[in-house]
Design a protein around this motif. Structure first.
Motif, PDB file in Angstrom:
ATOM      1  N   GLY A 195      46.038  -9.461   8.351  1.00 32.04           N
ATOM      2  CA  GLY A 195      46.206  -8.409   7.336  1.00 32.04           C
ATOM      3  C   GLY A 195      44.898  -7.707   7.013  1.00 32.04           C
ATOM      4  O   GLY A 195      44.860  -6.480   6.862  1.00 32.04           O
ATOM      5  N   ASN A 196      43.819  -8.479   6.900  1.00 32.40           N
ATOM      6  CA  ASN A 196      42.498  -7.885   6.660  1.00 32.40           C
ATOM      7  C   ASN A 196      42.083  -7.005   7.830  1.00 32.40           C
ATOM      8  O   ASN A 196      41.621  -5.874   7.634  1.00 32.40           O
ATOM      9  N   ILE A 197      42.233  -7.521   9.039  1.00 31.31           N
ATOM     10  CA  ILE A 197      41.854  -6.746  10.230  1.00 31.31           C
ATOM     11  C   ILE A 197      42.670  -5.455  10.293  1.00 31.31           C
ATOM     12  O   ILE A 197      42.110  -4.365  10.497  1.00 31.31           O
ATOM     13  N   GLU A 198      43.971  -5.553  10.105  1.00 31.92           N
ATOM     14  CA  GLU A 198      44.820  -4.355  10.176  1.00 31.92           C
ATOM     15  C   GLU A 198      44.480  -3.355   9.086  1.00 31.92           C
ATOM     16  O   GLU A 198      44.499  -2.144   9.315  1.00 31.92           O
ATOM     17  N   PHE A 199      44.145  -3.854   7.897  1.00 29.03           N
ATOM     18  CA  PHE A 199      43.746  -2.935   6.827  1.00 29.03           C
ATOM     19  C   PHE A 199      42.531  -2.121   7.254  1.00 29.03           C
ATOM     20  O   PHE A 199      42.523  -0.897   7.155  1.00 29.03           O
ATOM     21  N   SER A 242      34.526 -27.767   5.324  1.00 23.17           N
ATOM     22  CA  SER A 242      34.890 -27.519   3.930  1.00 23.17           C
ATOM     23  C   SER A 242      35.746 -26.243   3.871  1.00 23.17           C
ATOM     24  O   SER A 242      35.775 -25.461   4.822  1.00 23.17           O
ATOM     25  N   GLU A 243      36.401 -26.046   2.740  1.00 21.92           N
ATOM     26  CA  GLU A 243      37.173 -24.816   2.546  1.00 21.92           C
ATOM     27  C   GLU A 243      36.260 -23.602   2.670  1.00 21.92           C
ATOM     28  O   GLU A 243      36.627 -22.586   3.250  1.00 21.92           O
ATOM     29  N   MET A 244      35.041 -23.720   2.144  1.00 22.76           N
ATOM     30  CA  MET A 244      34.093 -22.607   2.211  1.00 22.76           C
ATOM     31  C   MET A 244      33.672 -22.323   3.652  1.00 22.76           C
ATOM     32  O   MET A 244      33.512 -21.168   4.029  1.00 22.76           O
ATOM     33  N   ASP A 245      33.510 -23.374   4.462  1.00 18.63           N
ATOM     34  CA  ASP A 245      33.184 -23.163   5.882  1.00 18.63           C
ATOM     35  C   ASP A 245      34.293 -22.380   6.572  1.00 18.63           C
ATOM     36  O   ASP A 245      34.025 -21.464   7.355  1.00 18.63           O
ATOM     37  N   ILE A 246      35.529 -22.739   6.291  1.00 19.68           N
ATOM     38  CA  ILE A 246      36.666 -22.034   6.899  1.00 19.68           C
ATOM     39  C   ILE A 246      36.709 -20.596   6.409  1.00 19.68           C
ATOM     40  O   ILE A 246      36.909 -19.663   7.198  1.00 19.68           O
ATOM     41  N   LEU A 247      36.493 -20.397   5.100  1.00 20.79           N
ATOM     42  CA  LEU A 247      36.485 -19.044   4.548  1.00 20.79           C
ATOM     43  C   LEU A 247      35.384 -18.197   5.194  1.00 20.79           C
ATOM     44  O   LEU A 247      35.616 -17.047   5.569  1.00 20.79           O
ATOM     45  N   ARG A 248      34.202 -18.767   5.333  1.00 22.22           N
ATOM     46  CA  ARG A 248      33.102 -18.024   5.972  1.00 22.22           C
ATOM     47  C   ARG A 248      33.467 -17.632   7.402  1.00 22.22           C
ATOM     48  O   ARG A 248      33.178 -16.518   7.836  1.00 22.22           O
ATOM     49  N   SER A 249      34.109 -18.548   8.121  1.00 17.04           N
ATOM     50  CA  SER A 249      34.498 -18.222   9.495  1.00 17.04           C
ATOM     51  C   SER A 249      35.559 -17.125   9.521  1.00 17.04           C
ATOM     52  O   SER A 249      35.569 -16.292  10.427  1.00 17.04           O
ATOM     53  N   MET A 250      36.432 -17.097   8.510  1.00 15.76           N
ATOM     54  CA  MET A 250      37.429 -16.027   8.405  1.00 15.76           C
ATOM     55  C   MET A 250      36.743 -14.676   8.227  1.00 15.76           C
ATOM     56  O   MET A 250      37.084 -13.697   8.896  1.00 15.76           O
ATOM     57  N   VAL A 251      35.770 -14.645   7.329  1.00 17.49           N
ATOM     58  CA  VAL A 251      35.055 -13.397   7.049  1.00 17.49           C
ATOM     59  C   VAL A 251      34.313 -12.909   8.295  1.00 17.49           C
ATOM     60  O   VAL A 251      34.375 -11.720   8.648  1.00 17.49           O
ATOM     61  N   ILE A 252      33.650 -13.817   8.982  1.00 13.21           N
ATOM     62  CA  ILE A 252      32.918 -13.436  10.193  1.00 13.21           C
ATOM     63  C   ILE A 252      33.874 -12.939  11.269  1.00 13.21           C
ATOM     64  O   ILE A 252      33.591 -11.953  11.953  1.00 13.21           O
ATOM     65  N   LEU A 253      35.007 -13.599  11.424  1.00 11.30           N
ATOM     66  CA  LEU A 253      36.001 -13.157  12.402  1.00 11.30           C
ATOM     67  C   LEU A 253      36.475 -11.740  12.086  1.00 11.30           C
ATOM     68  O   LEU A 253      36.486 -10.866  12.956  1.00 11.30           O
ATOM     69  N   VAL A 254      36.874 -11.512  10.842  1.00  8.38           N
ATOM     70  CA  VAL A 254      37.366 -10.191  10.447  1.00  8.38           C
ATOM     71  C   VAL A 254      36.293  -9.132  10.668  1.00  8.38           C
ATOM     72  O   VAL A 254      36.544  -8.091  11.285  1.00  8.38           O
ATOM     73  N   LEU A 295      42.856  -3.354  -0.321  1.00  7.91           N
ATOM     74  CA  LEU A 295      42.866  -4.449   0.657  1.00  7.91           C
ATOM     75  C   LEU A 295      43.613  -5.655   0.102  1.00  7.91           C
ATOM     76  O   LEU A 295      44.484  -6.230   0.770  1.00  7.91           O
ATOM     77  N   ILE A 296      43.296  -6.043  -1.117  1.00 13.95           N
ATOM     78  CA  ILE A 296      43.920  -7.221  -1.728  1.00 13.95           C
ATOM     79  C   ILE A 296      45.428  -7.007  -1.879  1.00 13.95           C
ATOM     80  O   ILE A 296      46.217  -7.913  -1.586  1.00 13.95           O
ATOM     81  N   ARG A 297      45.833  -5.807  -2.297  1.00 13.51           N
ATOM     82  CA  ARG A 297      47.271  -5.512  -2.399  1.00 13.51           C
ATOM     83  C   ARG A 297      47.964  -5.677  -1.049  1.00 13.51           C
ATOM     84  O   ARG A 297      49.110  -6.119  -0.971  1.00 13.51           O
ATOM     85  N   SER A 298      47.261  -5.349   0.027  1.00 14.76           N
ATOM     86  CA  SER A 298      47.874  -5.406   1.361  1.00 14.76           C
ATOM     87  C   SER A 298      48.132  -6.836   1.849  1.00 14.76           C
ATOM     88  O   SER A 298      48.969  -7.037   2.721  1.00 14.76           O
ATOM     89  N   VAL A 299      47.435  -7.824   1.299  1.00 15.51           N
ATOM     90  CA  VAL A 299      47.634  -9.227   1.728  1.00 15.51           C
ATOM     91  C   VAL A 299      48.125 -10.125   0.590  1.00 15.51           C
ATOM     92  O   VAL A 299      48.260 -11.330   0.769  1.00 15.51           O
ATOM     93  N   GLU A 300      48.415  -9.529  -0.539  1.00 16.03           N
ATOM     94  CA  GLU A 300      48.751 -10.282  -1.743  1.00 16.03           C
ATOM     95  C   GLU A 300      49.901 -11.281  -1.552  1.00 16.03           C
ATOM     96  O   GLU A 300      49.854 -12.406  -2.059  1.00 16.03           O
TER      97      GLU A 300
END
Length: 192
Positions: A84-88, A146-158, A59-64
Protein backbone atom coordinates in the motif's frame (compact mmCIF):
# COMPACT_ATOMS: atom_id res chain seq x y z
CA UNK A 1 -5.24 31.88 2.02
CA UNK A 2 -3.30 29.05 3.67
CA UNK A 3 -4.45 26.61 0.98
CA UNK A 4 -3.45 29.05 -1.74
CA UNK A 5 0.03 29.48 -0.25
CA UNK A 6 0.43 25.71 0.09
CA UNK A 7 -0.63 25.08 -3.53
CA UNK A 8 1.78 27.65 -4.98
CA UNK A 9 4.54 26.32 -2.72
CA UNK A 10 3.83 22.74 -3.80
CA UNK A 11 4.08 23.69 -7.47
CA UNK A 12 7.26 25.67 -6.88
CA UNK A 13 8.95 22.88 -4.92
CA UNK A 14 8.08 20.36 -7.63
CA UNK A 15 9.26 22.58 -10.47
CA UNK A 16 12.32 24.27 -8.97
CA UNK A 17 13.10 22.47 -5.70
CA UNK A 18 12.78 23.46 -2.07
CA UNK A 19 15.96 25.53 -2.04
CA UNK A 20 14.52 27.73 -4.81
CA UNK A 21 11.40 28.45 -2.76
CA UNK A 22 11.47 32.05 -1.61
CA UNK A 23 8.81 33.50 0.69
CA UNK A 24 9.03 36.83 -1.12
CA UNK A 25 8.59 35.25 -4.56
CA UNK A 26 5.88 32.90 -3.31
CA UNK A 27 3.81 35.71 -1.88
CA UNK A 28 4.37 37.94 -4.91
CA UNK A 29 2.92 35.18 -7.07
CA UNK A 30 -0.37 35.39 -5.18
CA UNK A 31 -0.22 39.22 -4.87
CA UNK A 32 0.32 39.48 -1.13
CA UNK A 33 3.01 40.97 1.05
CA UNK A 34 5.59 38.55 2.45
CA UNK A 35 4.40 39.54 5.94
CA UNK A 36 1.06 37.81 5.27
CA UNK A 37 2.98 34.52 5.01
CA UNK A 38 3.92 34.75 8.70
CA UNK A 39 0.26 34.79 9.75
CA UNK A 40 0.10 31.17 8.58
CA UNK A 41 3.63 29.77 8.88
CA UNK A 42 6.56 30.53 11.17
CA UNK A 43 9.14 29.95 8.43
CA UNK A 44 9.81 28.16 5.16
CA UNK A 45 10.50 24.88 6.94
CA UNK A 46 7.10 25.04 8.66
CA UNK A 47 5.53 25.45 5.24
CA UNK A 48 7.34 22.33 4.02
CA UNK A 49 6.11 20.41 7.06
CA UNK A 50 2.52 21.45 6.31
CA UNK A 51 2.92 20.04 2.82
CA UNK A 52 4.24 16.82 4.34
CA UNK A 53 1.35 16.54 6.82
CA UNK A 54 -1.18 16.68 3.97
CA UNK A 55 0.77 14.01 2.10
CA UNK A 56 1.17 11.67 5.08
CA UNK A 57 -2.49 12.02 6.04
CA UNK A 58 -3.39 10.77 2.55
CA UNK A 59 -0.83 7.94 2.78
CA UNK A 60 -2.15 6.80 6.16
CA UNK A 61 -5.75 6.87 4.90
CA UNK A 62 -4.70 4.63 2.01
CA UNK A 63 -3.46 1.83 4.34
CA UNK A 64 -5.69 2.46 7.35
CA UNK A 65 -7.81 -0.68 6.98
CA UNK A 66 -4.70 -2.86 7.42
CA UNK A 67 -3.76 -1.06 10.65
CA UNK A 68 -6.99 -1.99 12.45
CA UNK A 69 -6.22 -5.16 14.40
CA UNK A 70 -9.83 -5.43 15.62
CA UNK A 71 -10.97 -6.43 12.12
CA UNK A 72 -10.03 -9.84 10.79
CA UNK A 73 -7.94 -9.93 7.65
CA UNK A 74 -6.53 -12.82 5.65
CA UNK A 75 -2.89 -12.88 4.64
CA UNK A 76 -0.03 -10.76 5.86
CA UNK A 77 -1.00 -7.30 7.11
CA UNK A 78 2.54 -5.98 6.93
CA UNK A 79 2.92 -7.11 3.32
CA UNK A 80 -0.33 -5.30 2.48
CA UNK A 81 0.88 -2.19 4.30
CA UNK A 82 4.23 -2.24 2.48
CA UNK A 83 2.51 -2.73 -0.89
CA UNK A 84 0.00 0.00 0.00
CA UNK A 85 2.84 2.41 0.81
CA UNK A 86 4.67 1.56 -2.42
CA UNK A 87 1.51 1.95 -4.51
CA UNK A 88 0.69 5.26 -2.85
CA UNK A 89 4.10 6.73 -3.69
CA UNK A 90 4.10 5.30 -7.22
CA UNK A 91 0.61 6.69 -7.84
CA UNK A 92 1.72 10.07 -6.47
CA UNK A 93 5.34 10.53 -7.58
CA UNK A 94 5.05 14.30 -7.09
CA UNK A 95 4.27 13.73 -3.40
CA UNK A 96 7.19 11.31 -3.10
CA UNK A 97 9.50 13.95 -4.55
CA UNK A 98 8.24 16.65 -2.18
CA UNK A 99 8.88 14.44 0.85
CA UNK A 100 12.02 12.53 -0.04
CA UNK A 101 13.92 14.66 -2.53
CA UNK A 102 14.00 17.82 -0.42
CA UNK A 103 16.18 17.52 2.67
CA UNK A 104 14.81 18.86 5.93
CA UNK A 105 17.79 20.66 7.43
CA UNK A 106 17.40 21.83 11.00
CA UNK A 107 18.71 25.38 11.09
CA UNK A 108 18.17 26.10 14.77
CA UNK A 109 18.40 23.68 17.70
CA UNK A 110 14.85 24.30 18.92
CA UNK A 111 13.24 23.52 15.55
CA UNK A 112 11.18 20.39 15.32
CA UNK A 113 12.26 17.26 13.52
CA UNK A 114 9.28 16.20 11.46
CA UNK A 115 9.86 12.44 11.40
CA UNK A 116 10.72 12.37 15.10
CA UNK A 117 8.45 15.07 16.56
CA UNK A 118 5.32 14.98 14.40
CA UNK A 119 2.32 13.56 16.31
CA UNK A 120 0.93 12.30 12.99
CA UNK A 121 4.08 10.32 12.18
CA UNK A 122 4.48 9.09 15.75
CA UNK A 123 0.90 7.82 15.79
CA UNK A 124 1.41 6.06 12.44
CA UNK A 125 4.66 4.45 13.63
CA UNK A 126 2.99 3.26 16.85
CA UNK A 127 0.21 1.62 14.83
CA UNK A 128 2.77 0.03 12.53
CA UNK A 129 4.71 -1.33 15.52
CA UNK A 130 1.48 -2.85 16.90
CA UNK A 131 0.76 -4.53 13.56
CA UNK A 132 4.34 -5.80 13.32
CA UNK A 133 4.16 -7.19 16.88
CA UNK A 134 0.82 -8.86 16.11
CA UNK A 135 2.15 -10.40 12.91
CA UNK A 136 5.43 -11.41 14.52
CA UNK A 137 3.48 -13.41 17.10
CA UNK A 138 0.70 -14.76 14.85
CA UNK A 139 2.82 -15.58 11.78
CA UNK A 140 6.03 -16.51 13.64
CA UNK A 141 8.22 -14.12 11.67
CA UNK A 142 11.37 -12.26 12.64
CA UNK A 143 12.27 -14.46 15.61
CA UNK A 144 15.63 -12.77 16.11
CA UNK A 145 14.47 -9.28 15.20
CA UNK A 146 12.78 -6.61 17.26
CA UNK A 147 9.58 -4.97 16.04
CA UNK A 148 11.63 -1.84 15.36
CA UNK A 149 14.12 -3.82 13.25
CA UNK A 150 11.25 -5.13 11.13
CA UNK A 151 9.73 -1.65 10.87
CA UNK A 152 13.06 -0.19 9.76
CA UNK A 153 13.39 -2.87 7.10
CA UNK A 154 9.86 -2.04 5.90
CA UNK A 155 10.77 1.63 5.54
CA UNK A 156 13.99 0.85 3.68
CA UNK A 157 12.17 -1.53 1.35
CA UNK A 158 9.47 1.02 0.53
CA UNK A 159 11.91 3.87 0.03
CA UNK A 160 14.38 1.79 -1.98
CA UNK A 161 11.75 0.50 -4.39
CA UNK A 162 9.98 3.85 -4.72
CA UNK A 163 13.15 5.87 -5.08
CA UNK A 164 14.35 3.65 -7.89
CA UNK A 165 11.04 3.59 -9.74
CA UNK A 166 10.23 7.29 -9.24
CA UNK A 167 13.65 8.80 -9.91
CA UNK A 168 15.35 6.40 -12.35
CA UNK A 169 12.71 6.18 -15.05
CA UNK A 170 15.12 5.45 -17.89
CA UNK A 171 16.15 2.08 -16.45
CA UNK A 172 14.24 -0.87 -17.99
CA UNK A 173 12.54 -1.99 -14.76
CA UNK A 174 9.84 -3.98 -16.54
CA UNK A 175 6.49 -4.26 -14.81
CA UNK A 176 6.60 -2.06 -11.71
CA UNK A 177 3.90 -4.13 -10.01
CA UNK A 178 5.70 -7.42 -10.66
CA UNK A 179 8.98 -5.90 -9.45
CA UNK A 180 7.67 -4.50 -6.18
CA UNK A 181 5.59 -7.60 -5.44
CA UNK A 182 8.71 -9.72 -5.96
CA UNK A 183 10.76 -7.47 -3.68
CA UNK A 184 8.09 -7.56 -0.96
CA UNK A 185 7.85 -11.36 -1.17
CA UNK A 186 11.64 -11.74 -0.93
CA UNK A 187 11.75 -9.38 2.07
CA UNK A 188 8.91 -11.22 3.82
CA UNK A 189 10.51 -14.61 3.20
CA UNK A 190 13.66 -13.27 4.82
CA UNK A 191 11.66 -12.61 8.00
CA UNK A 192 10.66 -16.27 8.34
Amino acid sequence: MRAQILEVARKTVLKKGYMALSIRTLMAEIDYSPMVFYRYFTNKRALLHHLWVDIFEALIRSVEKHLDLSKPESGSRIKKIVIGNIEFWLNHPDKYKIVYLHPDYIEEEEEDRFFVDSPLIQSYLEKLIQVVAWEKQSQKIGKNLSEMDILRSMVILVQGVCHSLVTVGEFPWGSHKKLYQTMVNIWYQGLK
